[in-house]
Design an enzyme around this catalytic site. Structure first.
Site, short mmCIF file in Angstrom:
data_model
loop_
_atom_site.label_atom_id
_atom_site.label_comp_id
_atom_site.label_asym_id
_atom_site.label_seq_id
_atom_site.Cartn_x
_atom_site.Cartn_y
_atom_site.Cartn_z
N HIS A 308 0.88 -1.04 0.04
CA HIS A 308 0.02 0.14 0.20
C HIS A 308 0.96 1.23 0.02
O HIS A 308 1.89 1.37 0.72
CB HIS A 308 -0.79 -0.03 1.15
CG HIS A 308 -1.90 1.08 1.06
ND1 HIS A 308 -2.10 2.35 1.35
CD2 HIS A 308 -3.25 0.82 0.79
CE1 HIS A 308 -3.14 2.78 1.32
NE2 HIS A 308 -4.11 1.87 0.93
N ASP A 366 -8.07 -5.42 0.01
CA ASP A 366 -8.58 -5.89 -1.10
C ASP A 366 -8.30 -7.59 -0.98
O ASP A 366 -8.92 -8.42 -1.53
CB ASP A 366 -7.77 -5.60 -2.44
CG ASP A 366 -8.25 -4.15 -2.35
OD1 ASP A 366 -9.39 -3.81 -2.40
OD2 ASP A 366 -7.14 -3.31 -3.04
#
Ligand code: ACO
Length: 431
Positions: A308, A366
């Site tokens: 991320h 996700d």
């Protein structure tokens, strides 16, 4: 408004410039470079905005090193456990938690906007049945500006409000219709006696031929996924909405732009890409091959659902969803399927492997949302539309905040030009 106390001094070719340093309520200080070009005749260079604050915001705060995520100051873990999506929507939009009366009023207003203009049904029918539902959503949400003319004036606060309500209320209907259309099944109208998440499941999974009962555990998991995706500070799609809105574009056009940006596999599209990757890996014994590919700099492959831009620690949303995934899979009695085994083993290896540990590549939201959504019966193509409908409130809150910001200007980045210097045109016969 951030307070201004100290200054930073920048020296360029012997000339010193004092730049104000702004102090946020939490987080790193921010050097205010707004006068840099006017006074120093230089630009800054920051592709991907890794060190650039593009706006002031009081909505969401992330501490990527600690793995903290706050909506209006409230930790995401507390909201996930104690609140619910529509209350979080109210909080994001208004800054404070609602009283009981305010909540009832908000819910009533959202509920009364869940249906779509009937003409939009014909708009859907213009798409191929095998269109990706994100393609349909970009088109239909953009087209809302052709249907709701009474909420296009961005200078009228009441029109801004009604546009916001319409989008929060109608996005689940649009996403569910895109799904039904892809199946060739009839559209299912919203049921206003159900809560927001249960109604979405109803519109996706019920058919006119038989009754459909929404399982409360699945509705709760759905609500959790909505809540965890509701806002995430100045990410790519939110910045896209702000940039589109900075020109004065109408709210439906701005949210359509956000949906388009979210679709990319490096952003919201990662949930679909992650589950497809887990399926491609197929069995636990093939994981080492994929880990090796992820580390190979000559191979563009990345482990989807890992890493991320901001979190260099466990994504706090992923922690909540990891637990929810266990609940949902337990409820459905499918905790043992092969995709899940691959996911669990991949997670274990990546959390121990020095490549991932050193680069701080943790599983992100996700990784787990895809597992839950698949267990609920959604096809992978619906994962990103579900992200989009959850994030709509965040986009709208950020768009409204921007319009109220007195520092707001049209977004217009500069560049480091590396093309040809000025030269004279050469006629074709002389080239
Ligand atoms: N697999 C393997 N290596 C990776 C991964 C990954 N998933 N992610 C990053 N790396 C490596 C990069 O190759 C790079 O290595 P290097 O320093 O040796 O060159 C290093 O880690 C840093 O990566 P960057 O791409 O510079 O990090 P950035 O902050 O730009 O990218 C991103 C973040 C786009 C999320 C990236 O981690 C990625 O592509 N992940 C997979 C896609 C994904 O899951 N996206 C969802 C994000 S969450 C969301 O949008 C809701």
């Amino acid at each position: 408004m951030a307070t201004k106390h100290t200054t930073a001094t920048l020296t360029i070719d012997g000339k010193s410039l004092d730049l104000p340093v702004l102090h946020p309520t939490i987080g790193p200080d921010v050097v205010d470079i707004r006068k840099l070009y006017a006074e120093g005749d230089v630009f800054t260079f920051d592709p991907g905005f890794t060190s650039t604050a593009a706006c002031e915001s009081a909505i969401t705060y992330i501490d990527g090193d600690k793995g903290d995520l706050l909506y209006r100051g409230y930790p995401i873990e507390q909201l996930a456990e104690k609140s619910h999506y529509l209350e979080v929507c109210y909080l994001l939009m208004n800054g404070e938690l609602p009283s009981r009366l305010q909540m009832e009023d908000f819910e009533r207003r959202i509920t009364r906007h869940t249906m779509l203009h009937e003409q939009i049904h014909y708009f859907f029918r213009g798409f191929r049945r095998d269109s990706h539902p994100m393609a349909t959503m970009v088109g239909v949400v953009g087209a809302m500006s052709a249907f709701y003319h009474d909420s296009l004036d961005i200078n009228d606060p009441s029109q801004r409000e009604i546009a916001a309500m319409r989008m929060i209320a109608k996005l689940p209907t649009i996403a569910a219709m895109a799904y039904k259309y892809s199946l060739g099944q009839p559209f299912v109208y919203p049921r206003n006696d159900l809560d927001y998440a249960a109604n979405f499941l109803h519109m996706c999974f019920s058919v006119p031929a038989e009754p459909y009962h929404v399982d409360p555990i699945l509705a709760r998991a759905m609500d959790l996924i909505f809540t965890l995706h509701a806002d995430h500070e100045q990410n790519a799609s939110t910045s896209t909405v702000r940039l589109a809105g900075s020109s004065g574009a109408n709210p439906f056009a701005c949210i359509a732009a956000g949906i388009a940006c979210l679709w990319g596999p490096a952003h919201g599209g990662a949930n679909q890409a992650c589950l497809e990757m887990l399926r491609e890996i197929g069995t636990v014994d093939r994981i080492p091959e994929y880990i090796a590919r992820a580390k190979d700099k000559t191979d563009p492959f990345r482990l989807m659902g890992f890493g991320h831009r901001v979190y260099k620690n466990f994504d706090p949303r992923a922690k909540v969803l990891k637990k929810a995934a266990d609940d949902v899979l337990g409820l459905l009695g499918i905790g043992d399927n092969e995709t899940l085994k691959v996911a669990k083993e991949l997670e274990r290896i990546a959390l121990e492997d020095p490549y991932f540990v050193d680069k701080k590549l943790y599983p992100n939201v996700d990784f787990y949302s895809g597992i839950i959504l698949e267990a609920m019966g959604f096809p992978t193509a619906m994962f990103t539309p579900i992200f989009a409908l959850s994030r709509t409130v965040g986009w709208i809150s950020q768009w409204r905040e921007m319009l109220n910001d007195k520092n707001q200007k049209i977004g217009r980045p500069r560049q480091l030009y590396i093309g040809a210097p000025m030269r004279d045109y050469v006629p074709v016969e002389a080239r």
